[in-house]
Design an enzyme around this catalytic site. Structure first.
Site: not given
Length: 286
Positions: A224, A265
């Site tokens: 991210k 995740r």
């Protein structure tokens, strides 16, 4: 530091943080859009992730990157269902990443064992009912609105207590709609309506989130933007591309595992699978 991960009814209990591998059946996801867009390639990739150490494989057919527009329901179903069906037929424990009740229902029928909704049931008013009827685990993420304009919603006075309060309201809504609390997992929503400093504060507060909300935590930091900002350093204008953030992702995995996260995740599984096992070994020696 806490090692209490929490039990999720309907899923096997591990003595360590679980690893959820990502299969994006999309042309436009921020880190790997288009790589696994056809069914055969996506199923093979999911099987490869399991071979690398994934405990679950999360299949999604709609990008939630910042600025992404939504696809229609028929297209999402066309992308997701054959992949879920193919992986489940090979014995893979599959979760479905969707904000639509109809997709969740049909994916569960096709073999999915968990519904991962980044809106926490807010995007589709039928989602809570559908998950309650399916009687499967449900991931409730902190969410303030659709991806197309979520960056405009990244305004906080104190991010950790505000995220906890908003997640508690979403959790209460899911429970009042018939979902058993023992089937709910909390996701702080890293990167969703948040700046880098917000994401870092939430990673630092994982044990607080777990303690105050009383449910297992899923950490989805993989590749991210906040990791890109950290790696680029202060004053940099161009962060490293998403696929060059896997080592940083594994670092967050190790931190999350030590703080008692139920699962992480990730796109690249092997390093995180190693990280959670090392974290567990350290816990065992403490």
């Amino acid at each position: 530091m806490t090692t209490l991960r929490g039990r999720v009814t309907g899923l096997p209990e591990l003595d360590r943080c679980a690893v959820m591998g990502v299969v994006n059946v999309t042309p436009d996801s921020f880190s790997d859009g288009g790589r696994w867009f056809d069914v055969e390639t996506a199923v093979k990739h999911g099987l490869d992730l399991v071979a690398q150490g994934a405990d679950l494989v999360d299949v999604g057919g709609e990008s939630t990157r910042p600025g992404a527009a939504r696809v229609d329901e028929a297209e999402e179903l066309r992308r997701v269902l054959p992949v879920v069906r193919g992986l489940a037929a090979d014995g893979v424990r599959v979760s479905v990443d969707t904000m639509r009740a109809a997709v969740a229902e049909l994916a569960v029928e096709a073999g999915a064992v968990l519904v991962n909704d980044v809106s926490g049931g807010q995007a589709d008013p039928d989602m809570i009912r559908a998950v309650a009827a399916a009687d499967v685990p449900f991931v409730v993420m902190h969410w303030r609105g659709q991806s197309i304009d979520m960056n405009n919603r990244a305004a906080y006075g104190e991010v950790v207590p505000e995220v906890i309060a908003e997640l508690r309201a979403t959790l209460d809504h899911a429970v009042s709609g018939g979902i058993s609390p023992e089937r709910i997992v909390i996701d702080p929503g890293l990167g969703f309506a948040k700046r880098a400093q917000h994401d870092l504060a939430l990673v630092a507060a994982l044990s607080r989130l777990r303690g105050e909300l009383g449910r297992p935590i899923l950490v989805a930091a993989s590749r991210k933007r906040f990791l890109g900002d950290v790696l680029a350093g202060e004053g940099a204008t161009v962060p490293p591309p998403a696929r060059e953030r896997d080592a940083a992702t594994a670092a967050v995995t190790a931190l999350a595992a030590r703080e008692g996260a139920w699962a992480v995740r990730v796109h690249e599984v092997r390093a995180s699978a190693d990280a959670v096992r090392v974290a567990r070994a350290v816990e065992g020696a403490a």
